[in-house]
Write a protein that holds these residues in place. Structure first.
Motif, mmCIF file in Angstrom:
data_model
loop_
_atom_site.group_PDB
_atom_site.id
_atom_site.type_symbol
_atom_site.label_atom_id
_atom_site.label_comp_id
_atom_site.label_asym_id
_atom_site.label_seq_id
_atom_site.Cartn_x
_atom_site.Cartn_y
_atom_site.Cartn_z
ATOM 1 N N ALA A 22 39.407 15.937 42.403
ATOM 2 C CA ALA A 22 39.407 17.574 42.464
ATOM 3 C C ALA A 22 39.785 18.106 41.178
ATOM 4 O O ALA A 22 40.747 17.847 40.708
ATOM 5 C CB ALA A 22 39.979 17.955 43.664
ATOM 6 N N PRO A 23 38.932 19.157 40.510
ATOM 7 C CA PRO A 23 39.474 19.779 39.440
ATOM 8 C C PRO A 23 40.493 20.909 39.638
ATOM 9 O O PRO A 23 40.527 21.080 40.949
ATOM 10 C CB PRO A 23 37.972 20.441 39.045
ATOM 11 C CG PRO A 23 37.197 20.697 40.528
ATOM 12 C CD PRO A 23 37.595 19.531 41.398
ATOM 13 N N ASP A 24 41.032 21.222 38.656
ATOM 14 C CA ASP A 24 42.020 22.301 38.653
ATOM 15 C C ASP A 24 41.337 23.628 38.372
ATOM 16 O O ASP A 24 40.496 23.559 37.299
ATOM 17 C CB ASP A 24 43.005 22.253 37.808
ATOM 18 C CG ASP A 24 44.070 20.992 38.115
ATOM 19 O OD1 ASP A 24 44.124 20.486 39.262
ATOM 20 O OD2 ASP A 24 44.723 20.339 37.092
ATOM 21 N N GLN A 25 41.684 24.703 39.116
ATOM 22 C CA GLN A 25 40.898 25.983 38.603
ATOM 23 C C GLN A 25 41.725 26.701 37.545
ATOM 24 O O GLN A 25 42.977 26.779 37.434
ATOM 25 C CB GLN A 25 41.290 26.977 39.798
ATOM 26 C CG GLN A 25 40.556 28.173 39.678
ATOM 27 C CD GLN A 25 40.524 29.006 41.050
ATOM 28 O OE1 GLN A 25 41.205 28.960 42.193
ATOM 29 N NE2 GLN A 25 39.614 30.002 40.929
ATOM 30 N N GLY A 26 41.080 26.957 36.464
ATOM 31 C CA GLY A 26 41.507 27.449 35.214
ATOM 32 C C GLY A 26 41.341 28.997 35.105
ATOM 33 O O GLY A 26 41.480 29.592 36.111
ATOM 34 N N GLU A 27 40.875 29.301 33.884
ATOM 35 C CA GLU A 27 40.823 30.606 33.683
ATOM 36 C C GLU A 27 39.458 31.310 34.527
ATOM 37 O O GLU A 27 38.623 30.891 34.932
ATOM 38 C CB GLU A 27 40.004 30.806 32.234
ATOM 39 C CG GLU A 27 39.607 32.159 31.839
ATOM 40 C CD GLU A 27 39.005 32.209 30.514
ATOM 41 O OE1 GLU A 27 38.514 33.273 30.265
ATOM 42 O OE2 GLU A 27 38.789 31.067 29.806
ATOM 43 N N SER A 28 40.093 32.622 35.345
ATOM 44 C CA SER A 28 38.996 33.272 36.076
ATOM 45 C C SER A 28 38.158 33.991 35.020
ATOM 46 O O SER A 28 38.365 34.737 34.231
ATOM 47 C CB SER A 28 39.739 34.133 37.018
ATOM 48 O OG SER A 28 38.890 35.158 37.498
ATOM 49 N N ILE A 29 36.707 33.785 35.279
ATOM 50 C CA ILE A 29 35.941 34.473 34.439
ATOM 51 C C ILE A 29 35.071 35.660 34.918
ATOM 52 O O ILE A 29 34.768 36.577 34.105
ATOM 53 C CB ILE A 29 34.662 33.229 34.140
ATOM 54 C CG1 ILE A 29 35.321 31.855 33.522
ATOM 55 C CG2 ILE A 29 33.802 33.767 33.018
ATOM 56 C CD1 ILE A 29 34.388 30.782 33.248
ATOM 57 N N MET A 30 34.644 35.621 36.151
ATOM 58 C CA MET A 30 34.000 36.711 36.577
ATOM 59 C C MET A 30 34.141 36.744 38.025
ATOM 60 O O MET A 30 34.626 36.006 38.652
ATOM 61 C CB MET A 30 32.456 36.240 36.663
ATOM 62 C CG MET A 30 31.401 37.151 37.129
ATOM 63 S SD MET A 30 31.364 36.753 38.759
ATOM 64 C CE MET A 30 30.571 35.189 38.895
ATOM 65 N N ARG A 31 34.403 38.196 38.330
ATOM 66 C CA ARG A 31 34.527 38.723 39.870
ATOM 67 C C ARG A 31 33.340 39.961 39.876
ATOM 68 O O ARG A 31 33.943 40.926 39.332
ATOM 69 C CB ARG A 31 35.648 39.222 40.158
ATOM 70 C CG ARG A 31 35.994 39.482 41.615
ATOM 71 C CD ARG A 31 37.558 39.573 41.968
ATOM 72 N NE ARG A 31 38.183 38.246 42.031
ATOM 73 C CZ ARG A 31 38.413 37.430 42.884
ATOM 74 N NH1 ARG A 31 37.505 37.516 44.020
ATOM 75 N NH2 ARG A 31 38.898 36.019 42.634
ATOM 76 N N ALA A 32 32.528 39.816 40.642
ATOM 77 C CA ALA A 32 31.363 41.046 40.790
ATOM 78 C C ALA A 32 30.635 40.681 41.907
ATOM 79 O O ALA A 32 30.449 39.831 42.459
ATOM 80 C CB ALA A 32 30.685 40.952 39.534
ATOM 81 N N PRO A 33 30.122 41.917 42.360
ATOM 82 C CA PRO A 33 28.944 41.936 43.651
ATOM 83 C C PRO A 33 27.907 41.083 43.414
ATOM 84 O O PRO A 33 27.176 41.125 42.052
ATOM 85 C CB PRO A 33 28.942 43.486 43.946
ATOM 86 C CG PRO A 33 29.073 44.045 42.584
ATOM 87 C CD PRO A 33 30.070 43.327 41.626
ATOM 88 N N LEU A 34 27.224 40.567 44.285
ATOM 89 C CA LEU A 34 25.944 39.974 44.283
ATOM 90 C C LEU A 34 24.945 40.923 45.090
ATOM 91 O O LEU A 34 25.225 41.316 45.987
ATOM 92 C CB LEU A 34 25.942 38.621 45.079
ATOM 93 C CG LEU A 34 26.777 37.527 44.074
ATOM 94 C CD1 LEU A 34 26.663 36.456 45.043
ATOM 95 C CD2 LEU A 34 26.014 37.081 42.791
ATOM 96 N N TYR A 35 23.859 41.408 44.547
ATOM 97 C CA TYR A 35 22.860 42.044 44.941
ATOM 98 C C TYR A 35 21.497 41.520 45.262
ATOM 99 O O TYR A 35 21.048 40.541 44.720
ATOM 100 C CB TYR A 35 22.736 43.537 44.032
ATOM 101 C CG TYR A 35 23.929 44.481 43.940
ATOM 102 C CD1 TYR A 35 24.141 45.502 44.695
ATOM 103 C CD2 TYR A 35 24.536 44.229 42.712
ATOM 104 C CE1 TYR A 35 25.162 46.457 44.514
ATOM 105 C CE2 TYR A 35 25.517 45.028 42.443
ATOM 106 C CZ TYR A 35 25.982 45.988 43.202
ATOM 107 O OH TYR A 35 27.081 46.847 43.188
ATOM 108 N N HIS A 36 20.801 42.105 46.441
ATOM 109 C CA HIS A 36 19.634 41.608 46.586
ATOM 110 C C HIS A 36 18.557 42.454 45.667
ATOM 111 O O HIS A 36 18.624 43.657 45.691
ATOM 112 C CB HIS A 36 19.272 42.020 48.113
ATOM 113 C CG HIS A 36 17.985 41.354 48.688
ATOM 114 N ND1 HIS A 36 17.406 40.242 48.397
ATOM 115 C CD2 HIS A 36 16.919 41.985 49.416
ATOM 116 C CE1 HIS A 36 16.404 39.839 49.153
ATOM 117 N NE2 HIS A 36 15.833 41.285 49.617
ATOM 118 N N TYR A 37 17.462 41.723 45.387
ATOM 119 C CA TYR A 37 16.626 42.317 44.491
ATOM 120 C C TYR A 37 15.036 42.221 44.823
ATOM 121 O O TYR A 37 14.808 41.245 45.322
ATOM 122 C CB TYR A 37 16.752 41.524 42.984
ATOM 123 C CG TYR A 37 18.070 41.985 42.287
ATOM 124 C CD1 TYR A 37 18.022 43.326 41.327
ATOM 125 C CD2 TYR A 37 19.234 41.479 42.355
ATOM 126 C CE1 TYR A 37 18.809 43.611 40.660
ATOM 127 C CE2 TYR A 37 20.187 41.872 41.564
ATOM 128 C CZ TYR A 37 20.157 43.061 40.896
ATOM 129 O OH TYR A 37 21.247 43.618 40.056
#
Length: 233
Positions: A183-198
């Motif tokens: 199992a990998p370790d969680q490192g740097e948080s890169i992104m946190r954002a909403p997902l929209y329908h298109y």
């Protein structure tokens, strides 16, 4: 003047009916929606999307496509929309589009690291073609590009890469399913954002109905934060 008031009300009533019927006639159903083919989040919420469309009087065909092909297929009108994208992907749309007023999910992604520091430091970082935030993060970094997220995970299990970029939802789901040898370790948080329908801009009237539905019913209750808690517990 008194005689005109009832007549005015009648005329106004029929004009309102006419405008309403014209508005309804403008609501054309999308026919096909692309999803990223190996997305756990998309697969687990596919029935919900279809149910929302059905409640709004539309049946949709689902096209499972790699990330970059989904954008290309939308641009060339092969599909009418995409289940979800981050707003940073919008510059890659060459077709006029409309996005939902309400996001489907709040999405997060990180750099995931092999627990062995020697491997994580000496081997390249894996990332996926066509996932925009992957590609942006990996600019000017030493990486290895793969066609699908599953290819990235397979390369990690085979020891070809020492780290990889991926959505937290997908990694934690695969950890819970025992799909990683280590199992990998969680490192740097890169992104946190909403997902929209298109959807294509020609489906703006339908998207308005879709957004109103989301606002009133919140059908996509399977949020990432809930899944994280389920996995941890």
């Amino acid at each position: 003047m008194k005689l005109l008031n009832p007549l005015f009300r009648v005329v106004f009533f029929f004009c309102s009916l006419l405008l309403t019927s014209q508005s309804l006639a403008e609501v054309v159903c999308p026919k096909s929606i692309a999803i990223i083919g190996d997305s756990i989040l998309a697969e687990q919420n596919l029935e919900t999307l279809q149910s929302v469309y059905s409640d709004l009087g539309c049946d949709i065909l689902i096209e499972r496509l790699p990330g970059r092909r989904g954008i290309a297929s939308f641009n060339n009108h092969t599909v009418d929309g995409e289940m979800y994208r981050l707003a940073i992907a919008e510059p890659r749309y060459t077709r006029n589009f409309v996005r939902s007023e309400i996001p489907l999910f709040q999405h997060s992604g990180s750099l995931w690291l092999h627990p062995n520091h020697t491997l994580r430091d000496s081997l390249p970082t894996g990332y996926t073609l066509g996932i925009v935030w992957h590609e942006k993060y990996m600019e000017r970094r030493r990486g290895k590009l793969f066609k699908t997220v599953e290819d990235v995970y397979e390369a990690y299990n085979k020891g070809e890469i020492g780290s990889f970029v991926s959505s937290d939802f997908s990694v934690l789901h695969n950890v819970s399913e025992g799909k990683f040898i280590i199992a990998p370790d969680q490192g740097e948080s890169i992104m946190r954002a909403p997902l929209y329908h298109y959807l294509g801009a020609e489906f703006s009237p339908f998207m308005k109905l879709f957004s109103d539905y989301l606002r009133k019913n919140t059908p996509f209750s399977l949020s990432e934060s809930k899944v994280f808690k389920d996995i941890i517990n």
